[in-house]
Enzyme design. Structure first.
Site, PDB file in Angstrom:
ATOM      1  N   HIS A  66       1.296  -1.431   0.221  1.00 40.04           N
ATOM      2  CA  HIS A  66      -0.463  -0.300   0.254  1.00 40.04           C
ATOM      3  C   HIS A  66       0.786   1.332   0.004  1.00 40.04           C
ATOM      4  CE1 HIS A  66       0.436  -0.634   4.360  1.00 40.04           C
ATOM      5  NE2 HIS A  66       0.306   0.705   4.036  1.00 40.04           N
ATOM      6  N   ASP A 115       0.652  -7.461   0.706  1.00 39.58           N
ATOM      7  CA  ASP A 115       0.468  -6.379   1.408  1.00 39.58           C
ATOM      8  C   ASP A 115       1.724  -6.293   1.324  1.00 39.58           C
ATOM      9  OD1 ASP A 115      -0.013  -3.871   2.034  1.00 39.58           O
ATOM     10  OD2 ASP A 115       0.258  -3.349   3.712  1.00 39.58           O
ATOM     11  N   GLY A 132       3.348   6.597   7.651  1.00 43.14           N
ATOM     12  CA  GLY A 132       4.827   5.890   7.886  1.00 43.14           C
ATOM     13  C   GLY A 132       5.627   5.287   8.209  1.00 43.14           C
ATOM     14  N   SER A 168       4.642   2.130   8.012  1.00 45.32           N
ATOM     15  CA  SER A 168       4.791   0.928   7.026  1.00 45.32           C
ATOM     16  C   SER A 168       5.351   0.661   6.961  1.00 45.32           C
ATOM     17  CB  SER A 168       2.961   1.808   6.341  1.00 45.32           C
ATOM     18  OG  SER A 168       1.961   1.852   7.671  1.00 45.32           O
ATOM     19  N   THR A 196       2.831  -2.652   9.979  1.00 44.13           N
ATOM     20  CA  THR A 196       1.805  -3.030   8.637  1.00 44.13           C
ATOM     21  C   THR A 196       0.425  -2.002   8.806  1.00 44.13           C
ATOM     22  OG1 THR A 196       2.427  -4.987   7.567  1.00 44.13           O
ATOM     23  CG2 THR A 196       0.216  -4.633   6.624  1.00 44.13           C
ATOM     24  N   ALA A 197      -0.022  -2.087   9.734  1.00 40.16           N
ATOM     25  CA  ALA A 197      -0.653  -1.224  10.250  1.00 40.16           C
ATOM     26  C   ALA A 197      -1.159  -1.233  11.565  1.00 40.16           C
ATOM     27  CB  ALA A 197      -2.137  -1.739   9.893  1.00 40.16           C
ATOM     28  N   ILE A 198      -2.289  -0.408  12.271  1.00 38.76           N
ATOM     29  CA  ILE A 198      -2.351  -0.112  13.739  1.00 38.76           C
ATOM     30  C   ILE A 198      -4.153   0.031  13.671  1.00 38.76           C
ATOM     31  CG2 ILE A 198      -0.545   1.562  14.240  1.00 38.76           C
ATOM     32  CD1 ILE A 198      -1.908   3.500  13.521  1.00 38.76           C
ATOM     33  N   GLY A 234      -3.865 -28.511  -5.227  1.00 42.25           N
ATOM     34  CA  GLY A 234      -5.280 -28.909  -5.250  1.00 42.25           C
ATOM     35  C   GLY A 234      -6.556 -29.029  -4.655  1.00 42.25           C
TER      36      GLY A 234
END
Length: 495
Positions: free
Chosen positions: A136, A166, A239, A241, A257-259, A298
């Site tokens: 992102h 991501d 920032g 990230s 990555t995220a909060i 499979g």
């Protein structure tokens, strides 16, 4: 008599208080000659005995002012040079109500494209200039620049990116090797372990924060649900990230990555992609793959609900339920059947379908994996070959043209490999949108890669050629059906 006893108690208390510094000094001196005895005395002073004294030889509660004043500075000096800033920019299309009108264009001119930029962080994981960051951070970017901690700036090339995980891998070039952070084993983390998060929050410059592992195997946080995350209370702000999550050995154990936040700032709930996933993704990029290939067996899976667990005689809902098996795939050859439940993979517990996806993604194609499976009420072990997803008999990708809502869309018939590339179930059949021209009717009407076109103006779509022919129909009215994320969308419009 009572006054005498009270006086004695007070006397002994004052002597003990006065002797405390002497005891601490003695412990410090003893630690230099016999660390083992010091640890025993430390445990005794903490009121702990025997085998339960500490959680391990390398993990214990700090004791004394000297230990409390220890610093992370050497660790930061070792790792911070390998954390970079990532600047991504793109040109946004700006429309004006005057576009196309000769009179107004003469006075006001045509609308001009506007540059948009985003700021994030990245981590150097190879001395040749391989940088790992978040998808992102560089999504839809026309240009991506990387600034190193020593102030140098480089143009970068995107080697590999995947929205599902991501993650993105960039490449920068220099005549000298770059500093790197070694990738550690995220499976070795435990809740309570100390961590450092290094990044560039709010664009103020490189910043380091500390915290602990708050939880492991977090999923369904709305970012990348094909993986599961490390949760930490180390401050991760906008920032950060793509920045580094470091353990006390100076190894990379995650990509920030995220909060979870209601205000946009850190509230102590941050998430990072585990380093074992990062390693597999970086290896795929260095191998020159055009997309991140996951091993194919499979079989497709779904969550085990409490009702399903009860019907199978399980004590609790855990594992991944086999929903379908390809008749000629590796799973079928090993004896896996619909209705079986995968409980472990290579000795690692599989608590959910997300955990199975993650474990599978970190394994190498061309190897075998051991599955612990609940089948017909009995546990069994199966060795299943991990293969590359087959191409199938798909036709070449076609770009649609003409006056239709599909103009500008690149389409193809689904194969297991193409389905994997688009993040779809590998057992789905049909004609899918592979890519979209940004400035096309297909983009304006909201088509997305991964959309499966099922019907156009009453014609069932089973091949790319059928869709191409339907898109050339001479009509202004369009009625079509699209499958997106398992949902059926029907649209009628005039174009």
């Amino acid at each position: 008599m009572r006054a005498t006893r009270l006086s004695l108690v007070l006397l002994f208390a004052m002597l003990a208080f006065a002797a405390a510094p002497v005891v601490r000094q003695a412990l410090a001196e003893e630690a230099k000659t016999d660390p083992g005895l010091s640890d025993v005395l430390t445990d005794l002073l903490h009121g702990v005995e025997g085998e339960n004294a500490t959680s391990g030889p390398d993990k214990r509660v700090p004791f004394g002012r000297e230990e409390v004043q220890l610093s992370f500075a050497p660790l930061v000096k070792q790792t911070a040079p390998a954390v970079v800033n990532v600047y991504a920019s793109q040109t946004a299309k700006v429309t004006s109500p005057f576009d196309g009108d000769p009179f107004f264009e003469e006075f006001f001119g045509r609308s001009q494209p506007r540059a948009q930029s985003s700021l994030g962080s990245g981590v150097l994981v190879d001395p040749t200039g391989v940088v790992v960051t978040n998808y992102h951070v560089i999504k839809d970017a026309d240009q991506v620049k990387v600034a190193t901690a020593d102030g140098r700036e480089f143009d970068s090339k995107v080697l590999l990116k995947d929205e599902t995980f991501d993650l993105a891998v960039l490449k920068i070039t220099s005549d000298k090797p770059f500093p790197v952070i070694a990738i550690g084993d995220s499976d070795a983390l435990e809740v309570g372990d100390l961590l450092l998060a290094i990044g560039n929050p709010f664009g103020v410059g490189q910043t380091t924060t500390s915290g602990i592992v708050s939880a492991l195997a977090r999923s369904h946080i709305g970012v990348s649900d094909s993986s599961f995350f490390i949760q930490t209370d180390a401050a991760i702000n906008p920032g950060n990230s793509g920045g580094a999550l470091i353990n006390m050995g100076g190894q990379l154990v995650g990509i920030n990555t995220a909060i979870y936040s209601r205000s946009g700032g850190s509230i102590g709930i941050g998430f990072a992609i585990p380093s074992n996933m990062v390693r597999a993704f970086a290896d795929a990029a260095k191998a020159g793959l055009d997309f991140f290939e996951r091993p194919y067996i499979g079989a497709e899976f779904e969550a085990v609900t409490p009702q399903i667990a009860e019907s199978l005689g399980m004590e609790k809902p855990t594992g991944a339920l086999v929903s379908s098996v390809e008749a000629t795939g590796p799973a079928a050859k090993a004896g896996l059947k619909p209705g079986d439940v995968v409980l472990q993979l290579n000795g690692k517990t599989v608590d959910s379908i997300e955990a199975l996806d993650y474990r599978m993604a970190t394994l190498s194609i061309g190897t075998n994996a051991n599955f612990a499976v609940l089948t017909k009420g009995q546990q069994a072990a199966m060795d299943i070959a991990l293969e590359r997803a087959p191409e199938g008999m798909r036709a070449a990708e076609l770009t649609l043209h003409g006056r239709s809502p599909f103009s500008g869309a690149k389409v193809a018939e689904l194969s297991p490999r193409l389905a994997q590339r688009l993040g779809l179930r590998t057992d789905i059949k049909g004609v899918t949108v592979v890519d979209i021209n940004r400035d096309s009717p297909a983009a304006d009407f909201g088509f997305q890669p991964g959309d499966i076109v099922r019907e156009v103006n009453g014609t069932a779509i089973d091949t790319a050629a059928t869709l191409e022919l339907a898109a050339k129909t001479d009509t202004r009215w369009w009625r079509f059906t699209v499958e997106r994320g398992g949902q059926i969308l029907r649209q009628v419009l005039r174009y």
